[in-house]
Motif scaffolding. Sequence first.
Motif, PDB file in Angstrom:
ATOM      1  N   SER A 132      -7.676 -72.013 -19.860  1.00  0.00           N
ATOM      2  CA  SER A 132      -7.894 -70.850 -20.844  1.00  0.00           C
ATOM      3  C   SER A 132      -9.333 -70.869 -21.594  1.00  0.00           C
ATOM      4  N   LEU A 133      -9.957 -69.844 -21.514  1.00  0.00           N
ATOM      5  CA  LEU A 133     -11.302 -69.965 -22.092  1.00  0.00           C
ATOM      6  C   LEU A 133     -11.199 -69.601 -23.675  1.00  0.00           C
ATOM      7  N   LYS A 134     -12.274 -69.997 -24.460  1.00  0.00           N
ATOM      8  CA  LYS A 134     -12.160 -69.355 -25.884  1.00  0.00           C
ATOM      9  C   LYS A 134     -13.472 -68.795 -26.223  1.00  0.00           C
ATOM     10  N   ILE A 135     -13.511 -67.721 -27.343  1.00  0.00           N
ATOM     11  CA  ILE A 135     -14.495 -67.094 -27.632  1.00  0.00           C
ATOM     12  C   ILE A 135     -14.453 -66.891 -29.427  1.00  0.00           C
ATOM     13  N   SER A 136     -15.348 -67.150 -30.199  1.00  0.00           N
ATOM     14  CA  SER A 136     -15.348 -67.220 -31.607  1.00  0.00           C
ATOM     15  C   SER A 136     -16.431 -66.554 -31.968  1.00  0.00           C
ATOM     16  N   GLN A 137     -16.138 -65.094 -32.205  1.00  0.00           N
ATOM     17  CA  GLN A 137     -17.428 -64.335 -32.931  1.00  0.00           C
ATOM     18  C   GLN A 137     -17.352 -64.447 -34.525  1.00  0.00           C
ATOM     19  N   LEU A 138     -18.716 -64.177 -34.970  1.00  0.00           N
ATOM     20  CA  LEU A 138     -18.802 -64.130 -36.586  1.00  0.00           C
ATOM     21  C   LEU A 138     -18.357 -63.010 -37.093  1.00  0.00           C
ATOM     22  N   THR A 139     -17.910 -63.157 -38.263  1.00  0.00           N
ATOM     23  CA  THR A 139     -17.379 -61.957 -39.051  1.00  0.00           C
ATOM     24  C   THR A 139     -18.624 -61.131 -39.339  1.00  0.00           C
ATOM     25  N   TYR A 140     -18.626 -59.685 -39.323  1.00  0.00           N
ATOM     26  CA  TYR A 140     -19.707 -58.874 -39.933  1.00  0.00           C
ATOM     27  C   TYR A 140     -19.165 -58.401 -40.904  1.00  0.00           C
ATOM     28  N   HIS A 141     -20.210 -57.745 -41.928  1.00  0.00           N
ATOM     29  CA  HIS A 141     -19.740 -57.381 -43.130  1.00  0.00           C
ATOM     30  C   HIS A 141     -19.553 -55.917 -43.159  1.00  0.00           C
ATOM     31  N   LYS A 142     -19.734 -55.035 -42.071  1.00  0.00           N
ATOM     32  CA  LYS A 142     -19.031 -53.802 -41.871  1.00  0.00           C
ATOM     33  C   LYS A 142     -18.224 -53.492 -40.662  1.00  0.00           C
ATOM     34  N   SER A 143     -17.231 -52.625 -40.763  1.00  0.00           N
ATOM     35  CA  SER A 143     -16.434 -52.321 -39.604  1.00  0.00           C
ATOM     36  C   SER A 143     -17.301 -51.730 -38.534  1.00  0.00           C
ATOM     37  N   ARG A 144     -18.193 -50.860 -38.834  1.00  0.00           N
ATOM     38  CA  ARG A 144     -19.108 -50.050 -37.724  1.00  0.00           C
ATOM     39  C   ARG A 144     -20.308 -51.004 -37.372  1.00  0.00           C
ATOM     40  N   PHE A 145     -20.624 -51.077 -36.147  1.00  0.00           N
ATOM     41  CA  PHE A 145     -21.762 -51.859 -35.684  1.00  0.00           C
ATOM     42  C   PHE A 145     -22.776 -51.260 -35.342  1.00  0.00           C
ATOM     43  N   VAL A 146     -22.397 -50.029 -34.615  1.00  0.00           N
ATOM     44  CA  VAL A 146     -23.551 -49.263 -33.841  1.00  0.00           C
ATOM     45  C   VAL A 146     -22.875 -47.769 -33.676  1.00  0.00           C
ATOM     46  N   GLU A 147     -23.977 -46.889 -33.958  1.00  0.00           N
ATOM     47  CA  GLU A 147     -23.744 -45.376 -33.806  1.00  0.00           C
ATOM     48  C   GLU A 147     -24.851 -44.696 -33.061  1.00  0.00           C
ATOM     49  N   LEU A 148     -24.177 -44.043 -31.950  1.00  0.00           N
ATOM     50  CA  LEU A 148     -25.236 -42.955 -31.334  1.00  0.00           C
ATOM     51  C   LEU A 148     -24.609 -41.639 -31.412  1.00  0.00           C
ATOM     52  N   GLU A 149     -25.742 -40.801 -31.765  1.00  0.00           N
ATOM     53  CA  GLU A 149     -25.357 -39.167 -31.940  1.00  0.00           C
ATOM     54  C   GLU A 149     -26.405 -38.601 -31.026  1.00  0.00           C
ATOM     55  N   ASN A 150     -25.912 -37.759 -30.161  1.00  0.00           N
ATOM     56  CA  ASN A 150     -27.050 -36.672 -29.201  1.00  0.00           C
ATOM     57  C   ASN A 150     -27.904 -37.517 -28.858  1.00  0.00           C
ATOM     58  N   VAL A 151     -28.050 -38.738 -28.385  1.00  0.00           N
ATOM     59  CA  VAL A 151     -29.032 -39.607 -27.808  1.00  0.00           C
ATOM     60  C   VAL A 151     -29.468 -39.210 -26.348  1.00  0.00           C
ATOM     61  N   GLU A 195     -17.091 -50.109 -33.175  1.00  0.00           N
ATOM     62  CA  GLU A 195     -16.429 -50.627 -34.264  1.00  0.00           C
ATOM     63  C   GLU A 195     -15.797 -52.003 -34.058  1.00  0.00           C
ATOM     64  N   GLN A 196     -15.688 -52.827 -35.038  1.00  0.00           N
ATOM     65  CA  GLN A 196     -15.133 -54.037 -35.031  1.00  0.00           C
ATOM     66  C   GLN A 196     -13.973 -53.799 -34.122  1.00  0.00           C
ATOM     67  N   GLY A 197     -13.663 -54.851 -33.210  1.00  0.00           N
ATOM     68  CA  GLY A 197     -12.608 -54.873 -32.212  1.00  0.00           C
ATOM     69  C   GLY A 197     -12.602 -54.092 -30.914  1.00  0.00           C
ATOM     70  N   ASP A 198     -13.841 -53.266 -30.814  1.00  0.00           N
ATOM     71  CA  ASP A 198     -13.705 -52.287 -29.697  1.00  0.00           C
ATOM     72  C   ASP A 198     -14.249 -53.003 -28.454  1.00  0.00           C
ATOM     73  N   ARG A 199     -13.485 -52.716 -27.303  1.00  0.00           N
ATOM     74  CA  ARG A 199     -14.019 -53.420 -26.135  1.00  0.00           C
ATOM     75  C   ARG A 199     -14.362 -52.109 -25.103  1.00  0.00           C
ATOM     76  N   LEU A 201     -10.430 -62.044 -22.860  1.00  0.00           N
ATOM     77  CA  LEU A 201     -10.794 -60.718 -23.694  1.00  0.00           C
ATOM     78  C   LEU A 201      -9.689 -60.271 -24.246  1.00  0.00           C
ATOM     79  N   LEU A 202      -8.632 -60.605 -23.616  1.00  0.00           N
ATOM     80  CA  LEU A 202      -7.197 -59.884 -24.189  1.00  0.00           C
ATOM     81  C   LEU A 202      -6.364 -60.853 -25.049  1.00  0.00           C
TER      82      LEU A 202
END
Length: 492
Positions: A296-315, A333-337, A465-466
């Motif tokens: 098995s592999l491992k991954i360790s992401q940093l904790t971000y201070h907001k739940s939303r990372f990126v937003e695109l609207e009518n791009v 958003e945090q935890g999205d794949r 990833l799961l």
Amino acid sequence: MSLINVKNLTFSYDGSYDNIFENVSFQIDTDWKLGFTGRNGRGKTTFFNLLLGKYNYSGNISANVNFEYFPFYVAHKENLTIDVISDIFPDYLNWKLIREFSLLELSQDILYRPFDSLSYGEQTKVLLATLFLKENSFLLIDEPTNHLDMNARKLVSDYLNTKSGFILVSHDRIFLDNCIDHILSINKTNIEIEKGNFSCWWENKKRQDNFQLAENEKLRKDINRLSKSAKRMGNWSQEVEKSKQGTTNSGSKLDKGYVGHKSAKMMKRSKSIQRRQQSAIEEKSKLLKNIESSDSLKISQLTYHKSRFVELENVSIFYGDKMVCENMGFTIEQGDRIALIGKNGSGKSSIIKLICDENINYTGTFRKGSNLKISYVSQDTSHLQGNLTDYALNNGIDQSLFKSILRKLDFSRVQFEKDMSSFSGGQKKKVLIAKSLCEKVHLHIWDEPLNFIDIISRMQIEELLLEYSPTLLFVEHDMDFYKTIATKIVEL
């Protein structure tokens, strides 16, 4: 129908530390639709080159067929497509070409367009159509699915299902299952052929591995029991031998002949147990050699201070006057794949480049969190050269962790000494993924990460990833993978 016979094939590259093949023997029927599987670097493309007579080898390969290799090398991509086809196969019949174009849903108009103006999918289908114009040949098809979108993969898989007489290398499980009737697999210690598709072979492989693991556990217990018995017998024999110098409890002298006979008998029994123990150890050492390791592999992401990372609207994104995607909107958003899907040219890579701060011309609203750290895996591996140690140092990642991940992805220690430019396409992609897994970031963005990567490694990445649920935006045309992994799908 004819046969391809491989007998006692042994091959290694000049200056290599190890053999790619060693005393390999098997037989192939030229009417089969043969899938070719095995972990990266095991020698699939090398075997194709041996069939094509490109390398010297020991052993024997006999065949009464001509071999044709896909993809063809196109020297002048600026030429019209019809001229490219004529350069590859000057004697083709036009009606046969039109028939193959129809099966692959290609318009005849593209014959009169420059080959390099076609999409990657169109180029692949044109070269496949040309390949199947060559009758009385056994076809060696090397990873036709890379960069093909899902619709094109389904179409090409259906197309190959109507054909026969080929060996197909692909790491897409659904693609293979749809168009093959036999599997040729390069394992750790042998090559085997089995009737059926990939899924049948994989189920049989798991059953065989589980049986061997159970046998291994039983042998391990036998070895422990025999080891204790041998030690106990040895101790008894020594104690009896010592007693030859003593007396009985009644004070009379011992019968030294009897005691010596008893001691020798115990020693003989001890030696017999030791031989059985050694035989069990030797059997155990042979047992697990062909089981594929997939730690098995491992991954360790940093904790971000907001739940939303990126937003695109009518791009909408433009290259010059050409709009590649219109009015696109989604959030990360945090935890999205998130799987970005769509036909080639629909703007998937352009959206990724926009999020990764490349200079992209767009309209609409695009917001990205401040100080958001991103790890990006690109499609391109051509820049990889030099050794792995320097690569880790230059990219500021933990060298031990980096190499540990590569070991789990089936890199041998010998690979650590080689120049990355000599790696297979799958091994190069694993380098990029291992680097990404080492980076301390909030968001991973992977653009077609599985191109060239073997199926077992794909399964390891799926499990990673799961299990850890990192925040991930990815483009991947392996339907089995993206349906298993994605929590959201954004279709362009």
